[in-house]
Design a protein around this motif. Sequence first.
Motif, PDB file in Angstrom:
ATOM      1  N   VAL A 193       0.855  -1.176   0.000  1.00 55.98           N
ATOM      2  CA  VAL A 193       0.000   0.000   0.000  1.00 55.98           C
ATOM      3  C   VAL A 193       0.897   1.234   0.000  1.00 55.98           C
ATOM      4  O   VAL A 193       1.905   1.274   0.706  1.00 55.98           O
ATOM      5  CB  VAL A 193      -0.931   0.013   1.226  1.00 55.98           C
ATOM      6  N   GLU A 194       0.521   2.232  -0.776  1.00 56.25           N
ATOM      7  CA  GLU A 194       1.255   3.488  -0.830  1.00 56.25           C
ATOM      8  C   GLU A 194       0.349   4.640  -0.456  1.00 56.25           C
ATOM      9  O   GLU A 194      -0.858   4.591  -0.658  1.00 56.25           O
ATOM     10  CB  GLU A 194       1.809   3.710  -2.246  1.00 56.25           C
ATOM     11  N   GLY A 195       0.942   5.675   0.112  1.00 57.38           N
ATOM     12  CA  GLY A 195       0.200   6.898   0.367  1.00 57.38           C
ATOM     13  C   GLY A 195      -0.536   6.942   1.687  1.00 57.38           C
ATOM     14  O   GLY A 195      -1.323   7.865   1.923  1.00 57.38           O
ATOM     15  N   THR A 196      -0.286   5.978   2.563  1.00 53.90           N
ATOM     16  CA  THR A 196      -0.910   5.983   3.880  1.00 53.90           C
ATOM     17  C   THR A 196       0.014   5.255   4.838  1.00 53.90           C
ATOM     18  O   THR A 196       0.932   4.562   4.424  1.00 53.90           O
ATOM     19  CB  THR A 196      -2.294   5.317   3.840  1.00 53.90           C
ATOM     20  N   SER A 197      -0.235   5.420   6.115  1.00 55.07           N
ATOM     21  CA  SER A 197       0.581   4.724   7.101  1.00 55.07           C
ATOM     22  C   SER A 197      -0.327   3.986   8.074  1.00 55.07           C
ATOM     23  O   SER A 197      -1.475   4.374   8.303  1.00 55.07           O
ATOM     24  CB  SER A 197       1.470   5.713   7.858  1.00 55.07           C
ATOM     25  N   ASN A 198       0.217   2.905   8.634  1.00 52.94           N
ATOM     26  CA  ASN A 198      -0.490   2.078   9.613  1.00 52.94           C
ATOM     27  C   ASN A 198      -1.887   1.668   9.146  1.00 52.94           C
ATOM     28  O   ASN A 198      -2.872   1.796   9.886  1.00 52.94           O
ATOM     29  CB  ASN A 198      -0.585   2.810  10.954  1.00 52.94           C
ATOM     30  N   PRO A 199      -2.013   1.168   7.928  1.00 49.73           N
ATOM     31  CA  PRO A 199      -3.337   0.720   7.473  1.00 49.73           C
ATOM     32  C   PRO A 199      -3.699  -0.626   8.085  1.00 49.73           C
ATOM     33  O   PRO A 199      -2.815  -1.400   8.484  1.00 49.73           O
ATOM     34  CB  PRO A 199      -3.155   0.592   5.968  1.00 49.73           C
ATOM     35  N   ASN A 200      -4.990  -0.912   8.156  1.00 51.17           N
ATOM     36  CA  ASN A 200      -5.439  -2.278   8.397  1.00 51.17           C
ATOM     37  C   ASN A 200      -5.377  -3.000   7.056  1.00 51.17           C
ATOM     38  O   ASN A 200      -5.779  -2.450   6.025  1.00 51.17           O
ATOM     39  CB  ASN A 200      -6.867  -2.296   8.921  1.00 51.17           C
ATOM     40  N   LEU A 201      -4.868  -4.213   7.064  1.00 46.27           N
ATOM     41  CA  LEU A 201      -4.684  -4.953   5.823  1.00 46.27           C
ATOM     42  C   LEU A 201      -5.447  -6.268   5.876  1.00 46.27           C
ATOM     43  O   LEU A 201      -5.550  -6.895   6.941  1.00 46.27           O
ATOM     44  CB  LEU A 201      -3.196  -5.220   5.576  1.00 46.27           C
ATOM     45  N   TYR A 202      -5.984  -6.667   4.732  1.00 42.12           N
ATOM     46  CA  TYR A 202      -6.811  -7.860   4.633  1.00 42.12           C
ATOM     47  C   TYR A 202      -6.356  -8.718   3.456  1.00 42.12           C
ATOM     48  O   TYR A 202      -5.982  -8.205   2.398  1.00 42.12           O
ATOM     49  CB  TYR A 202      -8.278  -7.490   4.379  1.00 42.12           C
ATOM     50  N   TRP A 203      -6.501 -10.037   3.619  1.00 42.55           N
ATOM     51  CA  TRP A 203      -6.457 -10.971   2.498  1.00 42.55           C
ATOM     52  C   TRP A 203      -7.805 -11.672   2.423  1.00 42.55           C
ATOM     53  O   TRP A 203      -8.268 -12.251   3.410  1.00 42.55           O
ATOM     54  CB  TRP A 203      -5.365 -12.033   2.669  1.00 42.55           C
ATOM     55  N   TYR A 204      -8.428 -11.613   1.234  1.00 43.55           N
ATOM     56  CA  TYR A 204      -9.672 -12.314   0.972  1.00 43.55           C
ATOM     57  C   TYR A 204      -9.439 -13.334  -0.134  1.00 43.55           C
ATOM     58  O   TYR A 204      -8.603 -13.144  -1.014  1.00 43.55           O
ATOM     59  CB  TYR A 204     -10.769 -11.354   0.508  1.00 43.55           C
ATOM     60  N   ARG A 205     -10.255 -14.395  -0.118  1.00 44.68           N
ATOM     61  CA  ARG A 205     -10.268 -15.345  -1.228  1.00 44.68           C
ATOM     62  C   ARG A 205     -11.677 -15.394  -1.799  1.00 44.68           C
ATOM     63  O   ARG A 205     -12.660 -15.419  -1.052  1.00 44.68           O
ATOM     64  CB  ARG A 205      -9.851 -16.747  -0.794  1.00 44.68           C
TER      65      ARG A 205
END
Lengths: 112, 115
Positions: free
Chosen positions: A25-37
Amino acid sequence: SQTIHQWPATLVQPVGSPLSLECTVEGTSNPNLYWYRQAAGRGLQLLFYSVGIGQISSEVPQNLSASRPQDRQFILSSKKLLLSDSGFYLCAWGRGLNTEAFFGQGTRLTVV
Amino acid sequence: AQSVTQPDIHITVSEGASLELRCNYSYGATPYLFWYVQSPGQGLQLLLKYFSGDTLVQGIKGFEAEFKRSQSSFNLRKPSVHWSDAAEYFCAVGAVRNYGQNFVFGPGTRLSVLP
């Protein structure tokens, strides 16, 4: 502005081989991140969720694992792929409670 | 547990016709609701969202959705469909977990548009 990158776009792997999918991810800091299938003809299933470096949560047991070595990097891995791991994998980021998620373009994984 | 249902797996409409895609949710608290669209082989794009306030929300591409608490519904509408609207549409609810927020998605509705 924020952007999310996911690669590769497509991948064909033999059964029993390892897997590594990367999301940044670019342009933000400390994001919540997800992996979906997303399996064929089905909705999205959450695989992993991360609120910070090294912090990974999972709601379903599976053959996959995730890691977050850097603030804006999220990696989906497997030591030995199964046929049932085939699907469309989507990475997403969000800002936390009561906000939307933003998705990458996805990786089409076919295990043969 | 939170859940989202989309009763229609596949809908076909003619170009220029109106559209309504149905979404029902199950959530114990005030829901945060979303509609996403997915073109083939692509990621998901946010169409609109509902957090609070006016129950009729406007989104991109001429779409709107109405939150009806009494019916646990958040149906998506468009007055005149364009051929480029053919895609898969997902309704989702933001669900609070002990580690933060998850997004629970419905199974999706595939929209086909006839010329």
